[in-house]
Design an enzyme around this catalytic site. Structure first.
Site, PDB file in Angstrom:
ATOM      1  N   ASP A 160       0.840  -1.200   0.000  1.00  0.00           N
ATOM      2  CA  ASP A 160       0.000   0.000   0.000  1.00  0.00           C
ATOM      3  C   ASP A 160       0.876   1.251   0.000  1.00  0.00           C
ATOM      4  O   ASP A 160       1.999   1.240   0.503  1.00  0.00           O
ATOM      5  CB  ASP A 160      -0.974   0.003   1.176  1.00  0.00           C
ATOM      6  CG  ASP A 160      -0.297   0.079   2.529  1.00  0.00           C
ATOM      7  OD1 ASP A 160       0.686  -0.663   2.743  1.00  0.00           O
ATOM      8  OD2 ASP A 160      -0.735   0.874   3.383  1.00  0.00           O
ATOM      9  N   GLU A 208       0.034  -0.764   5.959  1.00  0.00           N
ATOM     10  CA  GLU A 208       1.092  -0.130   6.742  1.00  0.00           C
ATOM     11  C   GLU A 208       0.945   1.387   6.759  1.00  0.00           C
ATOM     12  O   GLU A 208       1.221   2.031   7.776  1.00  0.00           O
ATOM     13  CB  GLU A 208       2.460  -0.517   6.166  1.00  0.00           C
ATOM     14  CG  GLU A 208       3.629  -0.302   7.126  1.00  0.00           C
ATOM     15  CD  GLU A 208       4.225   1.098   7.057  1.00  0.00           C
ATOM     16  OE1 GLU A 208       5.044   1.430   7.930  1.00  0.00           O
ATOM     17  OE2 GLU A 208       3.884   1.854   6.123  1.00  0.00           O
TER      18      GLU A 208
END
Length: 397
Positions: A75, A140
């Site tokens: 991500d 994250e």
């Protein structure tokens, strides 16, 4: 499909627009790279009420020990003003020897290099005498609730055990080979609310200005210093990050004031002892009448943020020596062993196995025109491949 080229790997990953919490095709792309190498790939969706569902990936090559894990995230943060980019943020274009794109260094670049390194290792040596796994999250850059922490739990419940972990976050401040992270400071946040009495600014004796009390409390939190640092860590540091009154009128004393703070702390403290010290300081400051002569003690509440990050330091010689020597042999410099910077998902992994962090140069992460030198991708791949060879040798495989 061959995954030995880190540039091609990274271009594939960047072209997947995986802005948190979207998977964007990045995990499917990784599956396509890893499955031909013999990895068993599992995609794990994690959910929790009030948070977005997150897709994660766990892949393992081999079934025996020793077991080396690589951890990272696909991500990425939003691109910001797309018109300000020199090259489209998800086009993965190369210009002037640099590859442009969101996630180039944080941290699709590290993943692309590790996949290339594993591919080269398998081509040269066959499967490792042990196991290699990749633990890749899509959360994250978000709240970190449905990502690494739940993927670790999922894997552990199925009997997965690890001997060491390398996190591929961008750790180098200036040039590749500068720094390995062998620990992280803890992080603790809170919010103070000071209660006053609203009134007219011309009649302060009829009111009680909470801003005065807030100044006393926040000053006590920032001075004196909490400590002078330790052998492996910087001094603990507290920053007041917001002070909010919510008062649009210039002639009204507000009823309350609130302030948020964050402290990054070293191994002098635990979260519990630090909370106790902060409360001690607040209690003493509340009774101080310097800014509020003749008044009673400041009335305040404090609320602690959930899930503080705990300080940790890795002392695994086989892991640190394997990585340090690999960096020095390929990059030509001895990396500094550091605990500086913010937090990462290593704070979750350290509860399962020793963990260190090493990746690309982080100067452009989260910025417009995030980019990585193409030459650094090849160098990092060689470092990772050498590290894999030396870790398995040092781990006694």
């Amino acid at each position: 499909m061959t995954a030995t080229d880190p540039v091609a790997n990274l271009q594939t990953l960047i072209r997947c627009p995986s802005v948190t919490p979207a998977e964007g095709g990045a995990l499917s792309a990784l599956d396509a790279m890893l499955s031909p190498l013999g990895f068993k790939v599992d995609k794990v969706k994690a959910t929790e009420a009030g948070t977005p569902d997150i897709e994660n990936l766990y892949a393992r090559l081999g079934s025996d020990g020793p077991h080396l894990m690589f951890a990272g995230h696909t991500d990425v943060v939003p691109v910001g003003d797309e018109a300000a980019w020199t090259h489209p943020p998800f086009a993965a274009e190369i210009s002037g020897g640099e590859l442009f794109g969101r996630g180039a260094v944080d941290m699709k670049g590290g993943i692309a290099c590790f996949v290339a390194a594993v591919s080269r290792y398998v081509e040269k040596h066959g499967n490792p005498k042990g196991s290699i796994s990749l633990l890749i999250t899509g959360d994250e850059e978000g709240p970190a609730i449905n990502g690494t922490i739940k993927l670790l739990q999922w894997a552990a419940e199925r009997g997965e055990r690890w001997d060491a972990c390398l996190v591929g976050e961008p750790t180098n401040p200036d040039t590749l080979g500068d720094m390995i992270k062998i620990g992280r400071r803890g992080s603790l946040s809170g919010r103070i609310t000071v209660h006053g009495v609203q009134g007219h600014a011309a009649y302060p004796h009829l009111a009680d200005n909470p801003v005065r009390g807030m100044l006393q409390l926040t000053s006590a939190l920032m001075d004196p210093p909490f400590d002078n640092g330790t052998e492996n860590f910087q001094p603990s540091n507290l920053e007041v990050t917001t002070i909010d009154v919510g008062n649009p009128a210039t002639n009204v004393i507000p009823a309350k004031a609130a302030a948020s703070f964050n402290i990054r702390f070293n191994d002098t403290w635990t979260a519990d002892t630090l909370q106790a010290e902060i409360i001690r300081r607040l209690e003493a400051a509340a009774k101080n009448g310097a800014l509020r002569p003749g008044r009673e003690a400041v009335r305040y509440d404090i609320a602690w943020a959930d899930r503080p990050s705990h300080v940790f330091l890795t002392r695994n010689n086989a892991l640190i020596a394997s990585l340090s020597s690999a960096v020095e042999s390929i990059a030509g410099k001895a990396p500094k062993l550091s605990t500086t910077g913010g937090t990462s998902d290593a704070r979750f992994i350290k509860d399962y196995c020793p963990v260190v962090e090493f990746g690309l140069v982080g100067q452009t992460m989260h910025m417009v025109d995030e980019r990585v030198a193409v030459s650094d991708l090849e160098t990092l791949t060689q470092i990772y491949e050498t590290f894999i060879e030396r870790w398995f040798a040092n781990a006694g495989a």
